[in-house]
Design a protein around this motif. Sequence first.
Motif, PDB file in Angstrom:
ATOM      1  N   SER A 142      -9.329   7.595  -1.634  1.00 20.04           N
ATOM      2  CA  SER A 142      -9.905   7.166  -0.360  1.00 20.04           C
ATOM      3  C   SER A 142     -11.339   7.668  -0.212  1.00 20.04           C
ATOM      4  O   SER A 142     -11.758   8.601  -0.903  1.00 20.04           O
ATOM      5  CB  SER A 142      -9.053   7.690   0.799  1.00 20.04           C
ATOM      6  OG  SER A 142      -9.157   9.094   0.892  1.00 20.04           O
ATOM      7  N   ALA A 162      -5.554   4.149   3.647  1.00 21.40           N
ATOM      8  CA  ALA A 162      -5.443   3.764   2.241  1.00 21.40           C
ATOM      9  C   ALA A 162      -4.000   3.866   1.763  1.00 21.40           C
ATOM     10  O   ALA A 162      -3.483   2.963   1.090  1.00 21.40           O
ATOM     11  CB  ALA A 162      -6.352   4.649   1.391  1.00 21.40           C
ATOM     12  N   LYS A 163      -3.322   4.966   2.108  1.00 23.20           N
ATOM     13  CA  LYS A 163      -1.925   5.155   1.699  1.00 23.20           C
ATOM     14  C   LYS A 163      -1.014   4.134   2.369  1.00 23.20           C
ATOM     15  O   LYS A 163      -0.083   3.606   1.732  1.00 23.20           O
ATOM     16  CB  LYS A 163      -1.467   6.569   2.040  1.00 23.20           C
ATOM     17  CG  LYS A 163      -2.041   7.636   1.115  1.00 23.20           C
ATOM     18  CD  LYS A 163      -1.849   9.043   1.651  1.00 23.20           C
ATOM     19  CE  LYS A 163      -0.412   9.459   1.727  1.00 23.20           C
ATOM     20  NZ  LYS A 163      -0.251  10.866   2.145  1.00 23.20           N
ATOM     21  N   LYS A 220      -9.628  -2.409  -1.636  1.00 23.65           N
ATOM     22  CA  LYS A 220      -8.604  -2.742  -0.639  1.00 23.65           C
ATOM     23  C   LYS A 220      -9.030  -3.938   0.196  1.00 23.65           C
ATOM     24  O   LYS A 220      -8.407  -5.000   0.161  1.00 23.65           O
ATOM     25  CB  LYS A 220      -8.328  -1.547   0.284  1.00 23.65           C
ATOM     26  CG  LYS A 220      -7.294  -1.853   1.378  1.00 23.65           C
ATOM     27  CD  LYS A 220      -7.147  -0.711   2.353  1.00 23.65           C
ATOM     28  CE  LYS A 220      -8.320  -0.623   3.309  1.00 23.65           C
ATOM     29  NZ  LYS A 220      -8.401  -1.741   4.264  1.00 23.65           N
ATOM     30  N   GLU A 240      -5.594   1.878  -6.079  1.00 23.54           N
ATOM     31  CA  GLU A 240      -6.370   1.370  -4.941  1.00 23.54           C
ATOM     32  C   GLU A 240      -7.545   2.313  -4.708  1.00 23.54           C
ATOM     33  O   GLU A 240      -7.361   3.519  -4.532  1.00 23.54           O
ATOM     34  CB  GLU A 240      -5.494   1.303  -3.696  1.00 23.54           C
ATOM     35  CG  GLU A 240      -6.257   0.860  -2.449  1.00 23.54           C
ATOM     36  CD  GLU A 240      -5.481   1.143  -1.169  1.00 23.54           C
ATOM     37  OE1 GLU A 240      -4.552   0.380  -0.888  1.00 23.54           O
ATOM     38  OE2 GLU A 240      -5.801   2.137  -0.487  1.00 23.54           O
ATOM     39  N   ALA A 267      -2.171  10.589  -4.305  1.00 19.93           N
ATOM     40  CA  ALA A 267      -3.214   9.965  -3.482  1.00 19.93           C
ATOM     41  C   ALA A 267      -4.196  11.056  -3.096  1.00 19.93           C
ATOM     42  O   ALA A 267      -3.805  12.084  -2.535  1.00 19.93           O
ATOM     43  CB  ALA A 267      -2.611   9.316  -2.241  1.00 19.93           C
ATOM     44  N   TYR A 318       1.786   2.451  -3.974  1.00 20.19           N
ATOM     45  CA  TYR A 318       1.973   3.889  -3.749  1.00 20.19           C
ATOM     46  C   TYR A 318       3.393   4.208  -3.302  1.00 20.19           C
ATOM     47  O   TYR A 318       3.950   3.534  -2.435  1.00 20.19           O
ATOM     48  CB  TYR A 318       0.969   4.369  -2.692  1.00 20.19           C
ATOM     49  CG  TYR A 318       1.136   5.817  -2.282  1.00 20.19           C
ATOM     50  CD1 TYR A 318       0.688   6.843  -3.102  1.00 20.19           C
ATOM     51  CD2 TYR A 318       1.744   6.144  -1.075  1.00 20.19           C
ATOM     52  CE1 TYR A 318       0.840   8.172  -2.727  1.00 20.19           C
ATOM     53  CE2 TYR A 318       1.902   7.471  -0.688  1.00 20.19           C
ATOM     54  CZ  TYR A 318       1.453   8.474  -1.522  1.00 20.19           C
ATOM     55  OH  TYR A 318       1.608   9.785  -1.147  1.00 20.19           O
ATOM     56  N   ALA A 334      -1.557   0.820   0.573  1.00 20.68           N
ATOM     57  CA  ALA A 334      -1.042   0.911  -0.792  1.00 20.68           C
ATOM     58  C   ALA A 334       0.487   0.919  -0.810  1.00 20.68           C
ATOM     59  O   ALA A 334       1.114   0.316  -1.687  1.00 20.68           O
ATOM     60  CB  ALA A 334      -1.586   2.171  -1.472  1.00 20.68           C
ATOM     61  N   VAL A 359      -4.115   6.207  -5.437  1.00 24.72           N
ATOM     62  CA  VAL A 359      -5.020   5.964  -4.311  1.00 24.72           C
ATOM     63  C   VAL A 359      -6.181   6.952  -4.354  1.00 24.72           C
ATOM     64  O   VAL A 359      -5.963   8.159  -4.556  1.00 24.72           O
ATOM     65  CB  VAL A 359      -4.299   6.102  -2.945  1.00 24.72           C
ATOM     66  CG1 VAL A 359      -5.293   5.941  -1.795  1.00 24.72           C
ATOM     67  CG2 VAL A 359      -3.183   5.080  -2.820  1.00 24.72           C
TER      68      VAL A 359
END
Length: 875
Positions: free
Chosen positions: A592, A551-552, A337, A542, A567, A561, A555, A590
């Motif tokens: 994380s 992260a979400k 990312k 990602e 995720a 996403y 994305a 995703v």
Amino acid sequence: MNGLSSKEVSQSRALHGSNKLPEPEMKKWYHFAKEALFGDATLVLLMIFAVLQIVLAILGVASLKDPIMIIIVLWLCTGLSVRTCMGVQKSVKALRDKTSLRYCDVIRDGKLQTINKDDLVVGDLVIIRTGQEIFADGYIVEGKISVNNAAINGESKECKKTPIDGYKHVKTTSTDAYTNQNCLFAGTTVMSGEGKMIVTEVGVNTVNGDTLVKMQTLEAPKTALDIALDNLCDFISKWGTIAAVLAFVIMTVSGIMQAGGMSQYFNGDVLENIQKIATNFSIALTIIVAAVPEGLPLIVKLVTKQNVSTMEKFNILAKNPGKIPELAYVNLICTDKTGTLTTGIMTPRVMVNGACEDIMNDKDSVAAGLIKNNVCLNNSADYDSDGNITGGNSIDRAVLGLYSKGDCRIVKESFAVKNRLPFSSENKYSAIEVASLTADAQMTLYKGAPEKLIQRCSYYIANSGEVKQFTDSDRKAMESYIKGLTEKAMRCIALTMSDFFKEDELPKDMTLLGVIGVVDPLREEVPDAVKTANKAGIQVIEITGDCLETAKAVAAEAGIYNPWDKAITNDEFEAMSDDEVKEILPKLKVISRCSPSTKLRLVTLAQEMGMSVAMTGDGVNDSPALKKADVGFGMESGSDVAKEASDIILTDNNFASTVKATELGRTFMHNIMMFLEFQLPINISLLILSMIYPVISGGAALLASVQILIVNIIMDSLNSLSFGGEPPKAEYMKEKPIKKGSGLFIRGAKKRIALSTIVFIVLFGAITYGPIAAIFATPELAITARFALLCFMAVFNGFTIRTESINLFKGLGKNKVFSIIAVSIMIMTLLLCNIAGSLVQTTPLDLKHWIVVIIVAFMIVPVDIIRKGIKKIKK
């Protein structure tokens, strides 16, 4: 610890030499000429045949025309090969120069300076940090690090290095020095920690220097494409040789039977008998020349060189050009990312205390002072002599930017460092134990992931400076506040302090100083790149060290996403079995808080499912995954280890460049396949006809050896420039990736090659037999017509190959070289037939002849249009 002065640097370089290693010796033109002439068995046979013909001509039983023209063609072929190989060598050197350009931090004249690794000298004081390669031999004088010595002794086990008081360096050749307490060696890698070292040996005098020089002279292993093309050439050569031997035997036996016996066939003098055998041998050699695509290896080099140059224009440095065709197979891109999807330029936006109160603009409180101490001391980044922030990661640099160079200097001059624990992806925090130089006080400052540190806090510092209890409700409020920030794609860093320093675990009852929220904006071009990847059948995942919410959020903004996608956190991933991971993989977008082992496992499992994986990475711990991936993308700003493990380096660190690289990889494979579709129908049809025609025509050759050589080497090489110059097309990124393991021929190429071959044979038959053949009444006219027909068929076939559109001129303006070369080949054919006939065994054709030849050759176009029409109807 002020390092060398500028004068001492010059003196050291004069005395001990430079750290720059000698470069591999460049080949001269005559080396390539030798390889071109004697590296191909077919060309060696042609040279032998030319010498034999010259001898027979001197003896008066043969003409000099054939051998002279063969020599001219061989000279042109060699010249083209030399020119191409010299150009490729120059490109390889330029690429090597770019990828070998590395930098390191040293202290000279009492100032921190960033220099090229080649400028290191004996006596330099070098800053060494996690993720960096060590570029010279020396010993550690400050700090605590662990290194990977695999480059010098093959051992992957990390060695801890710490200074020895009063150490006096003595050079030794003993391998025990590799694992001792303080010696460091060029080529090894800092896996964790940071410190300073003194350089003792540079360049070829380092332990690794001699090995590296030897490695530079080794030939690179063949790529998968090279091997596939070599196998193809070997296959065609094998059957071409068999066909040639059979043709020689059939013609000789046929001649003996027609003459009434062997004694009657060989009833002339010795020279006449040799001439008979030489004639049959000439026809057999013609079959070999017709079968073998002599120019193919050269053409692949040429197209590869063109693609490497094209990629550089798009910030893509193909460190391993052999991986360019692998990009056409990629159907999964695993991307970082920070700095890849985002700009990588972190900016602090929020700072709160333990009560979630804004203290961003609070400069004078006790809490603000403690936060400043933490940021300035517990940081891998620093200000250089020019006032720029260097070193560390993006978050270190971002939070350090909250304070001036003067602020940092005052803080550092106020404390003595007792212990330091650098940040690691496993711990997710860093720590530093310091003692105040102005008061009787000692403390340990921690900086890292909030979920790691906040759980260990029992107190927090209020704006007034009062130490208050950090209750469960305070903790829940802080966690909720942080979650809100992460949902806005902010990354949060917790700052804490304790009275104790523990190297292996976090202490209990820490005091929370504050939380800083930094934001890293998405790159503008990323959403469009993700859309392109999705249309191209490429899944994007990602993989980030950030929390799940951040992260979400990133994305989703990038288009990776959607609410129906999967995720997960790293803990959830690790808890899954391999089969469970494979089950969710098609919907996974995703991961994380990702660990390096997760990246490697994900690549491995995806490959087990038959996927072709591209992985981006910039850290030391990314290197196993980068190496394991089908294509590893390193970042220019990443660690030396990650760049070394990568196949391709993105000079702009941009995800959009990975998608562009994939497009260029698909273009490369399309261009190679276009050339094969152009070349192979010529070779296969000539192989079949050159074997059959002498039998049914009483020993006459379909084409002269020199004519086939002109088509196979000169004209085909020119067409390689045409197809190699074909630009990326939008339709390539609307196709699905090539299936892994599908072989060299893709998307129905075998059927198209077979159809073109059949059409070539039919058109040869039309001009050789039947009503049309009567127009070319003499053997000289007939062989000239066949030669001209082959040249024109090749040109028209080139137009049909370069696009799957019925409009053959679609996109032609983007490849002007194609049109120029097509027209040039037509003009060259006219000149060879009408002017250079005595050398290439042709005779001038009149206007009527040329009209017939061109019309017959053009028939390949309507046949291909019908094929394309049927294909569209089936769709």
